[in-house]
Design a protein around this motif. Structure first.
Motif, PDB file in Angstrom:
ATOM      1  N   PRO A  79      42.230  32.835  43.900  1.00 58.98           N
ATOM      2  CA  PRO A  79      41.523  31.584  43.611  1.00 58.98           C
ATOM      3  C   PRO A  79      41.708  30.481  44.650  1.00 58.98           C
ATOM      4  N   THR A  80      42.803  30.485  45.406  1.00 58.27           N
ATOM      5  CA  THR A  80      43.080  29.370  46.319  1.00 58.27           C
ATOM      6  C   THR A  80      43.423  29.846  47.721  1.00 58.27           C
ATOM      7  N   TYR A 106      39.009  32.438  54.065  1.00 61.70           N
ATOM      8  CA  TYR A 106      39.060  31.318  53.117  1.00 61.70           C
ATOM      9  C   TYR A 106      38.410  30.103  53.751  1.00 61.70           C
ATOM     10  N   THR A 128      39.148  34.079  49.350  1.00 62.68           N
ATOM     11  CA  THR A 128      38.763  33.252  48.203  1.00 62.68           C
ATOM     12  C   THR A 128      37.285  33.496  47.893  1.00 62.68           C
ATOM     13  N   PRO A 129      36.868  33.313  46.635  1.00 59.21           N
ATOM     14  CA  PRO A 129      35.489  33.646  46.257  1.00 59.21           C
ATOM     15  C   PRO A 129      34.420  32.938  47.078  1.00 59.21           C
ATOM     16  N   GLY A 130      34.583  31.636  47.333  1.00 62.70           N
ATOM     17  CA  GLY A 130      33.556  30.877  48.043  1.00 62.70           C
ATOM     18  C   GLY A 130      33.300  31.393  49.442  1.00 62.70           C
ATOM     19  N   MET A 157      40.945  31.822  38.227  1.00 65.30           N
ATOM     20  CA  MET A 157      39.566  31.907  38.725  1.00 65.30           C
ATOM     21  C   MET A 157      38.580  31.587  37.617  1.00 65.30           C
ATOM     22  N   PHE A 162      35.015  30.319  38.811  1.00 69.46           N
ATOM     23  CA  PHE A 162      34.676  31.325  39.810  1.00 69.46           C
ATOM     24  C   PHE A 162      34.209  32.648  39.218  1.00 69.46           C
ATOM     25  N   ASP A 165      30.984  34.054  40.533  1.00 72.04           N
ATOM     26  CA  ASP A 165      31.157  34.436  41.934  1.00 72.04           C
ATOM     27  C   ASP A 165      31.905  35.767  42.045  1.00 72.04           C
ATOM     28  N   VAL A 166      32.923  35.918  41.225  1.00 74.28           N
ATOM     29  CA  VAL A 166      33.711  37.150  41.252  1.00 74.28           C
ATOM     30  C   VAL A 166      32.840  38.343  40.870  1.00 74.28           C
TER      31      VAL A 166
END
Length: 443
Positions: A79-80, A106, A128-130, A157, A162, A165-166
């Motif tokens: 997540p981060t 990331y 990270t997802p983004g 997440m 998220f 996104d995941v």
């Protein structure tokens, strides 16, 4: 006992390197998860923070990667950024020995640079997802060869929004891949995600009698909003933490508290999502090296971090759910060490406290505001948990105190609160007489 990792299926070369790192015996989550992961089973693994979940999925992944195949074979989603960098650091220690190319993806670093790094054919990507989605949509990243997928800190997440996104990332991987989900808590929506994307997952749960770690002494301090800052400073002076993390709800609260603590002479800095990546890395480097005593953080910036030597956690703002509480206090008491977690509660916040106590299935000892100086050293001031063991963190040698020593001999306190002027106010840092230069962070 040093051969325990061998019995889990880990090759002798890796086992020897783990021994060199001081890791000789697997933790319960590693003992349960590694054989199942090595067998290619989908996993939903739940264990408290600080119990060794990272190695539980890293070791099987590294065992499965074939260095002679130049494409991405495994993906770890976190997540981060901080957690991605932390896992990458551990993966590279082992990957370098096995000719496994590891890459972190990331936000906060230039996209162009990471696109170029992808040309080096990494075997393992941690992201990270983004940033992963951005690269996928630009067609700069291919996950078609991924056979191992890990969702780490899945509950966070979910909280950070998220989950969609995941799911999009999962859909970009090969239809024939192993999925492993690791988290301290598994909310219903995460279990639903597992049911949709996993094939007969093995459910692994490693918990002690208490949901939170037995090694963490937990304390509730009942105070008022007006008294809270003074109480925090009083407890920092009382406990003399080696390293402490102070949690706030918002970045603005973190910025304000950082300034307030700096004005009182503490070695402190802040960590939150508004900082640039280079600043965040700089702050973390200083904190890990104990050049800071206190780090004021928000949930997004700090959850999942594994920092050796964090002896105290202060929830300056009480969490609103048990999951956040578990993650926050899990920054201390890691890897068998002891720690203390203090949560401040002001009038009107009792419902949040009840939610936390129900979630951790324990009643936490309360300390009234009128009890002025910390807690009594009588062993019964924590939650209804096992008494703390002596900390293994080596105290720093104290400097000579001279004729006028400070009132406390802080282990990691490098400066004391500033003296008051005649009118009772704190002097400006540049007009401080004879005091040490206080490092103040600018928001």
């Amino acid at each position: 006992m040093s051969d325990n990792f061998l019995t889990l299926g880990i090759r002798r070369e890796v086992n020897s390197f783990l021994q060199q790192m001081g890791i000789t015996e697997p933790t319960p989550i590693q003992t349960k998860a590694i054989p199942m992961a090595m067998a290619g089973k989908d996993l939903v693994a739940q264990a408290q923070t600080g119990t060794g979940k990272t190695l539980a999925f890293l070791l099987p992944i590294l065992e499965s990667i074939q260095p002679d195949k130049p494409y991405i074979q495994a993906l770890i989603v976190t997540p981060t950024r901080e957690l991605a960098l932390q896992i990458t650091k551990e993966a590279k220690k082992l990957g370098d020995k096995l000719a496994v190319n590891v890459l972190a993806l990331y936000g906060g670093h230039t996209l162009h640079k990471q696109v170029n790094q992808l040309q080096n054919a990494p075997h393992l990507v941690i992201g990270t997802p983004g940033r992963l989605l951005d690269l996928l949509r630009r067609k700069k990243l291919s996950l078609s060869g991924v056979s191992k997928l890990v969702l780490d800190e899945a509950d966070q997440m979910l909280q950070m929004g998220f989950l969609d996104d995941v799911e999009e990332i999962i859909n970009q991987t090969s239809s024939k891949h192993q999925t492993m989900l690791f988290s301290a808590t598994i909310p219903p929506k995460i279990r639903s995600l597992a049911a949709r994307y996993m094939e007969r997952p093995i459910d692994i749960r490693v918990q002690t009698t208490n949901v939170t770690l037995d090694e963490i002494r937990q304390i509730i301090v009942e105070t008022t909003q007006e008294e809270k800052l003074d109480r925090l400073c009083s407890m920092i002076d009382e406990y003399r933490p080696y390293l402490a993390m102070v949690f706030c709800h918002t970045k603005q609260r973190a910025i304000s508290l950082n300034v307030a603590l700096a004005q009182r002479g503490y070695e402190v800095d802040e960590l939150h999502g508004d900082l640039s990546q280079s600043k965040r890395e700089q702050v973390m480097k200083r904190f890990r090296a104990a050049k800071l005593q206190i780090l004021v953080v928000t949930d997004i910036a700090a959850r999942g971090l594994d920092i050796e030597g964090v002896t105290h956690i202060f929830n300056y703002d009480i969490p609103h759910d048990a999951e956040s509480y578990i993650h926050r206090i899990g920054r201390t008491g890691r890897a068998g060490q002891t720690g203390t977690a203090v949560t401040f509660v002001v009038p009107g916040e009792q419902p949040y406290l009840r939610i936390i106590e129900q979630g951790i299935r324990a009643s936490i000892k309360k300390q009234k505001s009128k009890e002025a100086r910390g807690i009594a050293d009588n062993g019964d001031a924590g939650a209804q948990l096992a008494p703390p063991k002596p900390s293994a963190v080596a105290p720093r040698p104290k400097k000579p105190l001279g004729k006028n020593p400070p009132r406390h001999g802080g282990i990691n306190l490098r400066s004391r609160r500033k003296p008051k002027t005649d009118d009772g106010t704190s002097p400006s840092p540049r007009h401080e007489a004879k005091g040490r230069q206080t490092r103040r962070s600018r928001p």
